[in-house]
Write an enzyme that holds these catalytic residues in place. Structure first.
Site, PDB file in Angstrom:
ATOM      1  N   GLU A  87       0.833  -1.205   0.000  1.00 16.87           N
ATOM      2  CA  GLU A  87       0.000   0.000   0.000  1.00 16.87           C
ATOM      3  C   GLU A  87       0.875   1.265   0.000  1.00 16.87           C
ATOM      4  O   GLU A  87       0.375   2.371   0.115  1.00 16.87           O
ATOM      5  CB  GLU A  87      -0.944   0.020   1.196  1.00 16.87           C
ATOM      6  CG  GLU A  87      -0.271   0.094   2.543  1.00 16.87           C
ATOM      7  CD  GLU A  87      -1.238   0.444   3.665  1.00 16.87           C
ATOM      8  OE1 GLU A  87      -1.460   1.637   3.886  1.00 16.87           O
ATOM      9  OE2 GLU A  87      -1.763  -0.494   4.306  1.00 16.87           O
ATOM     10  N   CYS A 121      -3.608  -3.216   4.207  1.00 17.11           N
ATOM     11  CA  CYS A 121      -2.712  -4.304   4.624  1.00 17.11           C
ATOM     12  C   CYS A 121      -3.042  -5.651   3.990  1.00 17.11           C
ATOM     13  O   CYS A 121      -2.407  -6.654   4.302  1.00 17.11           O
ATOM     14  CB  CYS A 121      -2.752  -4.445   6.145  1.00 17.11           C
ATOM     15  SG  CYS A 121      -2.339  -2.918   6.994  1.00 17.11           S
ATOM     16  N   THR A 163       3.075   3.154  15.916  1.00 16.73           N
ATOM     17  CA  THR A 163       2.541   1.951  15.249  1.00 16.73           C
ATOM     18  C   THR A 163       3.087   1.810  13.829  1.00 16.73           C
ATOM     19  O   THR A 163       2.477   1.169  12.985  1.00 16.73           O
ATOM     20  CB  THR A 163       0.998   1.958  15.224  1.00 16.73           C
ATOM     21  OG1 THR A 163       0.542   3.094  14.475  1.00 16.73           O
ATOM     22  CG2 THR A 163       0.413   1.999  16.623  1.00 16.73           C
ATOM     23  N   SER A 213     -11.409   1.687  13.337  1.00 17.84           N
ATOM     24  CA  SER A 213     -10.571   0.661  12.723  1.00 17.84           C
ATOM     25  C   SER A 213     -10.540  -0.612  13.559  1.00 17.84           C
ATOM     26  O   SER A 213     -10.628  -1.714  13.031  1.00 17.84           O
ATOM     27  CB  SER A 213      -9.148   1.192  12.519  1.00 17.84           C
ATOM     28  OG  SER A 213      -8.435   0.344  11.662  1.00 17.84           O
ATOM     29  N   HIS A 251      -3.014 -10.641  11.447  1.00 16.96           N
ATOM     30  CA  HIS A 251      -2.436  -9.363  11.031  1.00 16.96           C
ATOM     31  C   HIS A 251      -2.243  -8.517  12.285  1.00 16.96           C
ATOM     32  O   HIS A 251      -3.139  -8.416  13.118  1.00 16.96           O
ATOM     33  CB  HIS A 251      -3.361  -8.652  10.047  1.00 16.96           C
ATOM     34  CG  HIS A 251      -2.997  -7.216   9.843  1.00 16.96           C
ATOM     35  ND1 HIS A 251      -1.760  -6.836   9.369  1.00 16.96           N
ATOM     36  CD2 HIS A 251      -3.672  -6.068  10.087  1.00 16.96           C
ATOM     37  CE1 HIS A 251      -1.699  -5.519   9.315  1.00 16.96           C
ATOM     38  NE2 HIS A 251      -2.848  -5.032   9.751  1.00 16.96           N
ATOM     39  N   LYS A 256      -1.336  -5.558  21.006  1.00 17.84           N
ATOM     40  CA  LYS A 256      -2.523  -5.546  21.861  1.00 17.84           C
ATOM     41  C   LYS A 256      -3.762  -5.972  21.071  1.00 17.84           C
ATOM     42  O   LYS A 256      -4.644  -6.656  21.609  1.00 17.84           O
ATOM     43  CB  LYS A 256      -2.720  -4.140  22.447  1.00 17.84           C
ATOM     44  CG  LYS A 256      -3.607  -4.120  23.684  1.00 17.84           C
ATOM     45  CD  LYS A 256      -2.886  -4.731  24.869  1.00 17.84           C
ATOM     46  CE  LYS A 256      -3.709  -4.583  26.137  1.00 17.84           C
ATOM     47  NZ  LYS A 256      -3.007  -5.141  27.296  1.00 17.84           N
ATOM     48  N   LYS A 260      -6.491  -9.059  21.704  1.00 20.09           N
ATOM     49  CA  LYS A 260      -7.950  -8.872  21.683  1.00 20.09           C
ATOM     50  C   LYS A 260      -8.608  -9.791  20.656  1.00 20.09           C
ATOM     51  O   LYS A 260      -9.698 -10.322  20.890  1.00 20.09           O
ATOM     52  CB  LYS A 260      -8.282  -7.408  21.343  1.00 20.09           C
ATOM     53  CG  LYS A 260      -7.920  -6.415  22.430  1.00 20.09           C
ATOM     54  CD  LYS A 260      -8.196  -4.984  21.966  1.00 20.09           C
ATOM     55  CE  LYS A 260      -7.747  -3.973  23.013  1.00 20.09           C
ATOM     56  NZ  LYS A 260      -7.946  -2.587  22.580  1.00 20.09           N
ATOM     57  N   ASN A 330       4.433  -2.488  12.786  1.00 22.67           N
ATOM     58  CA  ASN A 330       3.395  -2.737  11.789  1.00 22.67           C
ATOM     59  C   ASN A 330       4.007  -2.693  10.397  1.00 22.67           C
ATOM     60  O   ASN A 330       4.520  -1.661   9.972  1.00 22.67           O
ATOM     61  CB  ASN A 330       2.296  -1.685  11.927  1.00 22.67           C
ATOM     62  CG  ASN A 330       1.103  -1.975  11.036  1.00 22.67           C
ATOM     63  OD1 ASN A 330       1.056  -2.978  10.322  1.00 22.67           O
ATOM     64  ND2 ASN A 330       0.121  -1.096  11.075  1.00 22.67           N
ATOM     65  N   SER A 363      -7.715  -2.367   5.939  1.00 22.29           N
ATOM     66  CA  SER A 363      -8.739  -1.346   6.166  1.00 22.29           C
ATOM     67  C   SER A 363      -9.428  -0.968   4.866  1.00 22.29           C
ATOM     68  O   SER A 363      -8.885  -1.129   3.781  1.00 22.29           O
ATOM     69  CB  SER A 363      -8.096  -0.108   6.797  1.00 22.29           C
ATOM     70  OG  SER A 363      -7.661  -0.400   8.102  1.00 22.29           O
TER      71      SER A 363
END
Length: 458
Positions: A87, A121, A163, A213, A251, A256, A260, A330, A363
């Site tokens: 990207e 991504c 990030t 996001s 991904h 964190k 999740k 990232n 995204s």
């Protein structure tokens, strides 16, 4: 008689490259004046790699493709398809793939299909699927597919900057692979959202709605998992639960969110059938069973409870895949595959016969859950040799930590140079390992010029 279809199509070989230049997230916390642990605990990150003025997605791609072809002794004539996922826009028309064709000039191989795939991504996954589909199709001519996932993730000064990250990964695709696709087990979710996008072509920086996001990511995860489970049931005649996969790879914009995500799948299993989780987890999660989808995405109490309930499984099924994303940051399209490379690095001797579920998210939004079945393979295309070639431990040790002031200065140079022409780089390649490609200049017609460290005068 019709020739037999290729079987066990997947990844035969892999290599990874990330810049040697990085910054320690704990040091960056101090420099930015944020609370201690905001980046290290809050985001779950340790270090962040970044490109200096002599590196970009093209140089990283040239480096990793050259390395893979050389180390696995692949004749460049044996590549029949080359797809790039990225990207990071270098040119609005000319693909990164065309830059890589320089590596095939000496062999005379110009008969290579494929161009770039772009959607945040997800581009690397699209490129990988394209190569796999080509090998499985009537168009396949018996040669290898080659996939490159590459990005330089950078953000404006502020809360999103930690990030960032940068990397390039190359994957060789063909039949009888040690990392074989379970091609019927695939669930996708595609929809329209403005959670992260890059509308300003004069800037490298994205527009980010962080809260949206994260919700989009988890919503797409739920949707893909539901479809994946449905397809598994049709194929196997029984329900899928997390116990049916040995490892899960996500991904990773930051660690964190990976934590999740896994706990979200655990909560999904509980909702589908409480017997899929242990008794202690049933008691922990029962108060949240009646939450609607929207409520569950916003509930911090559920988030904490599900992470606590799933932690024992997270440590076994996910943690081995988090090494490179936590150390490098990232990597956008390369992020998922860097996580998978971490799993190979940490567990390769135990992976034969195992299933790995992968979740790819981009995204905007695009997402797919798919799975690999791992086998040892035949040298040089076997798991242990892939790990030897990637050499992750040494690459991490060879890095140079920049002080925050030098990092900020580098970001300013890169920002100033974005979209610029008629400049020569400092050519300081002292941080680069031998064999690394780097940018020397951009001429008055915006043409980019690269050379390789270790060649004449470098």
């Amino acid at each position: 008689m019709a020739s037999l279809r290729p079987t066990n199509v997947g990844i035969l070989a892999m290599d990874i490259y990330f810049p040697t230049t990085c910054i320690n997230q704990e040091v960056l916390e101090g420099h930015d004046g944020v609370s201690k642990g905001k980046y290290t605990i809050g985001l779950g990150q340790d270090c962040m790699a970044f490109c200096t003025e002599v590196e970009d997605v093209i140089s990283m791609s040239l480096t990793v493709v050259t390395s893979l072809l050389e180390k696995f002794k692949i004749d460049p004539k044996q590549i029949g398809r080359l797809e790039v996922g990225s990207e990071t826009v270098i040119d609005k028309s000319k693909s990164i793939k065309t830059f890589l064709m320089q590596l095939f000039e000496e062999s005379g191989n110009t008969d290579i299909e494929g161009v770039d795939s772009t959607n945040a991504c997800y581009g690397g996954t699209a490129a990988l699927f394209n190569c796999v589909n080509w090998v499985e199709s009537n168009s396949w001519d018996g040669r290898y597919g080659l996939v490159v996932s590459t990005d330089s993730a950078v953000y404006a000064e502020g809360p999103a900057r930690p990030t960032g990250g940068a990397s390039a990964i190359a994957m060789l695709v063909g039949p009888d692979a040690p990392i074989a696709f379970e091609s019927k087990l695939r669930g996708s979710h595609m929809s329209h959202a403005y959670d992260f996008y890059k509308p300003n072509l004069a800037s490298e920086y994205p527009v980010v709605d962080g809260k949206l996001s994260q919700t989009c990511y988890l919503m797409a995860l739920d949707s893909c998992y539901r479809l994946f489970c449905d397809k598994f049931k049709k194929l196997e005649g029984r329900p899928f639960s997390m116990s049916d996969s040995d490892y899960f790879v996500f991904h990773s914009p930051y660690n964190k969110l990976v934590q999740k995500s896994f706990s979200r799948l655990y909560f999904n299993d509980f909702q589908r059938n409480p017997s899929f989780v242990d008794e202690a987890a049933r008691k922990t999660l029962a108060p949240y069973a009646s939450l609607s989808g929207d409520e569950s995405y916003q509930s911090r109490d559920l988030e904490k409870a599900s992470q606590q309930a799933a932690k024992h499984l997270y440590d076994v099924k996910v943690q081995p895949s988090t090494l490179i994303p936590k150390q490098v940051g990232n990597m956008y399209t390369a992020s998922l595959y860097a996580a998978f490379a971490s799993l190979l690095h940490n567990k390769h001797s135990l992976l034969v016969g195992k299933r790995v579920v992968m979740f790819s998210y981009g995204s905007g939004l695009t997402a797919t859950m798919f799975s690999f079945h791992l086998q040892e393979g035949q040298h040089p295309f076997n798991l242990s040799n892939i790990v030897t070639v990637m050499n992750v431990s040494d690459k991490l040790k060879q890095r140079v930590e920049f002080p925050p002031e030098k990092f900020v200065e580098t970001m300013k140079i890169m920002e100033h140079r974005y979209g610029a022409k008629d400049f020569v780089t400092s050519k300081d390649c002292s941080y680069l390992q031998q064999g690394t490609f780097y940018l020397t200049k951009v001429d008055s017609m915006y043409r980019r010029h690269y050379t390789k460290k270790g060649t004449m005068n470098t």
